[in-house]
Design an enzyme around this catalytic site. Structure first.
Site, PDB file in Angstrom:
ATOM      1  N   TYR A  17      68.107  -1.342  60.407  1.00 32.52           N
ATOM      2  CA  TYR A  17      68.347  -1.872  59.053  1.00 32.52           C
ATOM      3  C   TYR A  17      67.998  -0.815  58.008  1.00 32.52           C
ATOM      4  O   TYR A  17      68.754  -0.566  57.064  1.00 32.52           O
ATOM      5  CB  TYR A  17      67.504  -3.145  58.880  1.00 32.52           C
ATOM      6  CG  TYR A  17      67.394  -3.664  57.466  1.00 32.52           C
ATOM      7  CD1 TYR A  17      68.431  -4.400  56.884  1.00 32.52           C
ATOM      8  CD2 TYR A  17      66.236  -3.453  56.708  1.00 32.52           C
ATOM      9  CE1 TYR A  17      68.311  -4.885  55.591  1.00 32.52           C
ATOM     10  CE2 TYR A  17      66.114  -3.937  55.419  1.00 32.52           C
ATOM     11  CZ  TYR A  17      67.154  -4.650  54.866  1.00 32.52           C
ATOM     12  OH  TYR A  17      67.028  -5.131  53.583  1.00 32.52           O
ATOM     13  N   GLU A  49      63.719 -16.087  57.613  1.00 33.13           N
ATOM     14  CA  GLU A  49      62.779 -16.139  56.486  1.00 33.13           C
ATOM     15  C   GLU A  49      61.756 -15.010  56.578  1.00 33.13           C
ATOM     16  O   GLU A  49      61.464 -14.494  57.635  1.00 33.13           O
ATOM     17  CB  GLU A  49      62.052 -17.497  56.433  1.00 33.13           C
ATOM     18  CG  GLU A  49      61.100 -17.787  57.567  1.00 33.13           C
ATOM     19  CD  GLU A  49      61.801 -18.316  58.820  1.00 33.13           C
ATOM     20  OE1 GLU A  49      63.022 -18.157  58.946  1.00 33.13           O
ATOM     21  OE2 GLU A  49      61.093 -18.867  59.682  1.00 33.13           O
TER      22      GLU A  49
END
Ligand code: NAD
Length: 319
Positions: free
Chosen positions: A151, A193
């Site tokens: 990422y 989350e």
């Protein structure tokens, strides 16, 4: 005065949906684009296109005018449970890079005036974040690069690509590296989350005197920035002449155990912590706000406690 126009990519997500609200309050005409509409409230956008930004035809169709401002927030992302397990690496890299390749190329072709790109603190080298008490995350410490996740590598690649479009084609870019943004109407369950939302949910669901699970020993450090200040930073950056990259984050560093304690106090509960193994990311991370203060004459200053209180209230109402 003519109404300014903005395109918000990722307008169905957490930061994007809040950004649309802010731009509307400031008088912009806004088009939002996302794979999905916002989950927790109606979009404030004048127009909302449900579509896939990996698709070149879709990207060309949403860039049908030379927008005054484009905000590129769309990404395949999630919290540690999504980006640090390694299971989603190919999708994360391919999906987000494709979106950014399309937005830079077709945005430039469409003659957009300015584009904002949301990079991340995850680009910073793992070797500077081994000490929980002294992480180094100033902007010029990004190289030699060694992000601890794919990422982060994709974010670094896309930063460089937008800067290359700036150098070669004069595309006016603004790049921010967000550090853990949180607040109401963010993902709070389901695996994507992040820590503040996860802790709020766990504490809200626990009985007084109960126990919650925390990944690792809880001594890893982070800082968390409340959504309102994040957007304030984004708008100030957009209105400045500084291209970035610049950190947009809080310098109030806490341990994850400290975050749980703060949340438990807000909830007025006694909570015990059970440490279990889980994906962790780097050992320590904090924003360094020297550059933002220097370039924009402003830096986030809100207290974690205040933002956490708002977030806890919202999450406990969802349960
Ligand atoms: P989010 O996941 O809530 O929002 C991202 C949105 O992008 C989602 O609504 C998703 O549906 C959309 N999207 C993904 N793929 C798409 C595609 N192919 N076409 C159209 N839309 C697509 O995340 P967020 O927290 O709002 O983050 C916004 C941006 O900020 C992201 O680029 C993220 O990497 C960056 N960022 C966020 C944080 C944070 O703490 N929230 C930290 C660093 C960087």
């Amino acid at each position: 005065m003519e109404t300014k126009t903005a395109l918000v990519c990722g307008a169905g997500g957490f930061i994007g949906s809040h950004l649309v609200k802010k731009l509307k309050k400031e008088g912009f005409w806004v088009r939002g684009v996302d794979l999905k509409k916002p989950e927790f409230s109606e979009t404030a956008a004048d127009e909302f296109v449900v579509g896939d930004l990996r698709d070149q035809l879709l990207v060309q169709s949403v860039l049908d005018r030379p927008f005054d401002e484009v905000y590129q927030l769309a990404a395949d992302m999630g919290g540690a449970g999504y980006i640090f397990t390694g299971e989603h690496d190919a999708d994360v890299m391919h999906n987000s890079a494709t979106i950014n390749l399309n937005m830079a190329y077709y945005g430039n072709k469409a003659g957009i005036k300015k584009i904002f790109y949301s990079s991340s603190a995850c680009i910073y080298p793992a070797y500077n974040q081994l000490d929980a008490d002294n992480p180094k995350c100033c902007e010029d410490s990004a190289y030699p690069a060694e992000p601890d996740s794919e990422y982060g590598w994709e974010k670094l690649f896309s930063e460089r690509m937008y800067l290359a479009f700036h150098r070669n084609y004069g595309l006016d870019v603004r790049i921010a590296r967000f550090h853990n943004i949180f607040g109401p109407e963010g993902t709070w369950r389901g695996g994507k989350e992040k820590a503040p939302a996860a802790m709020c949910r766990k504490v809200a669901e626990a009985a007084n005197g109960g126990e919650i699970e925390v990944w690792g020993d809880g001594l890893q450090t982070r800082s968390f920035l409340y959504i309102d200040e994040c957007l304030e930073g984004v708008r100030r950056l957009m209105d400045s002449n500084f291209n970035g990259p610049v950190n947009i984050g809080s310098e109030e560093m806490v341990t994850i155990n400290g975050l749980v304690d703060m949340t438990a106090k807000i909830a007025d509960k006694e909570i015990k912590i059970k440490h279990i193994s889980g994906p962790l990311g780097v050992r320590g991370r904090n924003s360094d706000n020297g550059v933002i203060l220097d370039k924009l004459g402003w830096a986030p200053s809100g207290k974690l406690h205040d933002g956490l209180k708002e977030t806890y209230k919202w999450i406990s109402e969802q349960i």
